[in-house]
Design an enzyme around this catalytic site. Structure first.
Site, PDB file in Angstrom:
ATOM      1  N   GLU A 138       0.807 -28.619  38.067  1.00 20.93           N
ATOM      2  CA  GLU A 138       1.391 -29.955  37.904  1.00 20.93           C
ATOM      3  C   GLU A 138       0.482 -31.043  38.473  1.00 20.93           C
ATOM      4  OE1 GLU A 138       5.167 -30.590  39.895  1.00 20.93           O
ATOM      5  OE2 GLU A 138       5.478 -32.498  38.858  1.00 20.93           O
TER       6      GLU A 138
ATOM      7  N   ARG B 143      14.765 -34.968  38.568  1.00 20.18           N
ATOM      8  CA  ARG B 143      15.690 -36.109  38.543  1.00 20.18           C
ATOM      9  C   ARG B 143      16.396 -36.287  37.198  1.00 20.18           C
ATOM     10  NH1 ARG B 143      11.279 -40.002  41.081  1.00 20.18           N
ATOM     11  NH2 ARG B 143      10.021 -38.261  40.336  1.00 20.18           N
TER      12      ARG B 143
ATOM     13  N   GLY C  65       9.472 -37.708  36.413  1.00 16.81           N
ATOM     14  CA  GLY C  65       8.705 -38.734  37.122  1.00 16.81           C
ATOM     15  C   GLY C  65       9.407 -40.032  37.459  1.00 16.81           C
ATOM     16  N   GLY C  66      10.733 -40.095  37.303  1.00 16.59           N
ATOM     17  CA  GLY C  66      11.441 -41.326  37.620  1.00 16.59           C
ATOM     18  C   GLY C  66      11.871 -42.113  36.381  1.00 16.59           C
TER      19      GLY C  66
ATOM     20  N   LYS D 108       2.331 -28.577  33.673  1.00 21.87           N
ATOM     21  CA  LYS D 108       3.448 -29.510  33.881  1.00 21.87           C
ATOM     22  C   LYS D 108       2.867 -30.909  34.074  1.00 21.87           C
ATOM     23  CE  LYS D 108       7.393 -30.443  36.902  1.00 21.87           C
ATOM     24  NZ  LYS D 108       8.538 -29.813  37.586  1.00 21.87           N
TER      25      LYS D 108
HETATM   26  P1  13P Z   1      10.892 -35.108  38.385  1.00 22.47           P
HETATM   27  O1  13P Z   1      11.310 -34.580  37.063  1.00 22.47           O
HETATM   28  O2  13P Z   1      11.996 -35.741  39.167  1.00 22.47           O
HETATM   29  O3  13P Z   1       9.660 -35.956  38.299  1.00 22.47           O
HETATM   30  O4  13P Z   1      10.471 -33.864  39.263  1.00 22.47           O
HETATM   31  C1  13P Z   1       9.691 -32.895  38.683  1.00 22.47           C
HETATM   32  C2  13P Z   1       9.019 -32.153  39.749  1.00 22.47           C
HETATM   33  O5  13P Z   1       9.173 -30.962  39.868  1.00 22.47           O
HETATM   34  C3  13P Z   1       8.129 -32.881  40.664  1.00 22.47           C
HETATM   35  O6  13P Z   1       7.282 -31.967  41.291  1.00 22.47           O
END
Ligand code: 13P
Length: 339
Positions: free
Chosen positions: A177, A294, A262-263, A219
């Site tokens: 990621e 999220r 990502g918000g 990711k």
């Molecule tokens: P979000 O989808 O909230 O961005 O989180 C994904 C995640 O695993 C961050 O490391």
């Protein structure tokens, strides 16, 4: 290393239009989100919250893997059943976040490097024994005045590759990621340039560290304008920019691309994923899935509020978001699903 079984696990995680659920918030991040909605920040509330998630009826219809955190993978439901057993029983593969968080990068004001390589081989062996079959490591890249720098991108790409190689040695599928953050007023074009750079650097290091691309999951962030950018592109424009960028930078051997949210709002994340799957159907070498935290959890957390009596309604909201993203993988999501 059993390369074939890594590839099979990667495929199994997203089979039947399912996606990943990231429920691996560190204690600090989980407490911060709890504080925002008025939930007490204790180990028992965190445990109860995760119990609400893993016992959501039907979750496995839409979720093929759940990413846990070190605290969570050791926890049990109130009646004493380990969370890992609940997931496996339901048909959801347990995963584990193994990075130790993004720390300030020396000599690079405003930039971070993700730590956690020391002792990682031993930790991975322990997580495998506990039932984890995939892992996650998140690198954080910020766009701003004069950043990101080459030093930041290269050191994070190298750490991601070393982590991924250790995962595969231990029999775990690495979720790689590299997140380019949405914070800021940069344009979509700028995000595309930086994401392209970050992905190329990451794959260059993955190859150098002999990571088997067929046995990993990427990711990435979607390619988006900064949250404070005046021009916000349409859903379809975001889909085209994102997939265009991925097609140029992600090798076809990678089986799965699973986005972070990502918000973004939960609805936009679903709509954008849906648009990508509609517009590029049959033309992509990898499956386009989701690995949201999220964008799947937030509505449920706001309903739950730490109160047992809200569990059924919170689970309904969680299932709904998982279902919307399942539909988005199939190109079947639409705004009417939100009513
Ligand atoms: P979000 O989808 O909230 O961005 O989180 C994904 C995640 O695993 C961050 O490391």
């Amino acid at each position: 290393m059993n390369t074939r079984s890594l590839g099979e696990t990667a495929q199994a995680l997203v089979v039947a239009s399912r996606g990943l659920l990231a429920m691996d918030e560190s204690t600090g991040t989980c407490n911060k989100r709890f504080a925002e909605v008025g939930i007490p920040q204790t180990v028992e509330f965190r445990r109860a919250y995760r119990e609400m998630i893993v016992t959501t009826p039907g979750l496995a219809d839409c979720i093929g893997g759940a990413i846990l955190y070190d605290e969570t993978i050791r926890e049990k439901t109130r009646d004493g059943t380990p969370f890992v057993d609940i997931l496996v029983e339901a048909g959801i593969i347990p995963g584990i976040k193994v990075d130790a968080g993004a720390k300030d990068l020396a000599g690079h004001s405003g930039e971070k490097v993700t730590e956690g390589l020391d002792g990682l081989r031993e930790r991975l062996a322990e997580y495998f024994r506990m039932g984890a079959r995939f892992a996650k490591w998140r690198a954080v890249i910020r766009i701003g005045e004069g950043i990101p720098s080459r030093g930041c991108i290269d050191v994070n790409a190298n750490a991601l590759a070393r982590y991924a190689a250790l995962c595969q040695e231990a029999g775990l599928v690495p979720v790689v990621e590299p997140e380019v953050l949405m914070d800021g007023n940069h344009t979509l074009q700028k995000c595309q340039e930086v994401t392209d750079w970050v992905l190329r650097a990451t794959f260059s290091e993955l190859v150098a560290q002999r990571v088997v691309l067929e046995g990993m999951i990427l990711k990435p962030n979607m390619v988006l304008p900064g949250l404070e950018c005046k021009k916000q592109q349409t859903v379809d424009e975001v889909a085209d920019a994102t997939v265009g960028c991925l097609l140029r930078a992600v090798p076809a051997a990678v089986p799965v691309v699973a986005f972070l949210s990502g918000g973004q709002s939960a609805e936009l994340a679903s709509a954008r994923l849906n648009s990508m799957n509609v517009r590029f159907q049959g033309r992509l070498p990898w499956s386009l899935a989701f690995s949201f935290a999220r964008a799947v959890q937030q509505p449920a957390m706001e309903i739950w509020k730490g109160d047992d009596k809200n569990v059924p309604a919170a689970q309904k909201a969680l299932y709904h978001r998982a279902r919307c993203n399942w539909a988005a993988r199939r190109g079947e999501y639409n705004a009417a699903m939100e009513n």
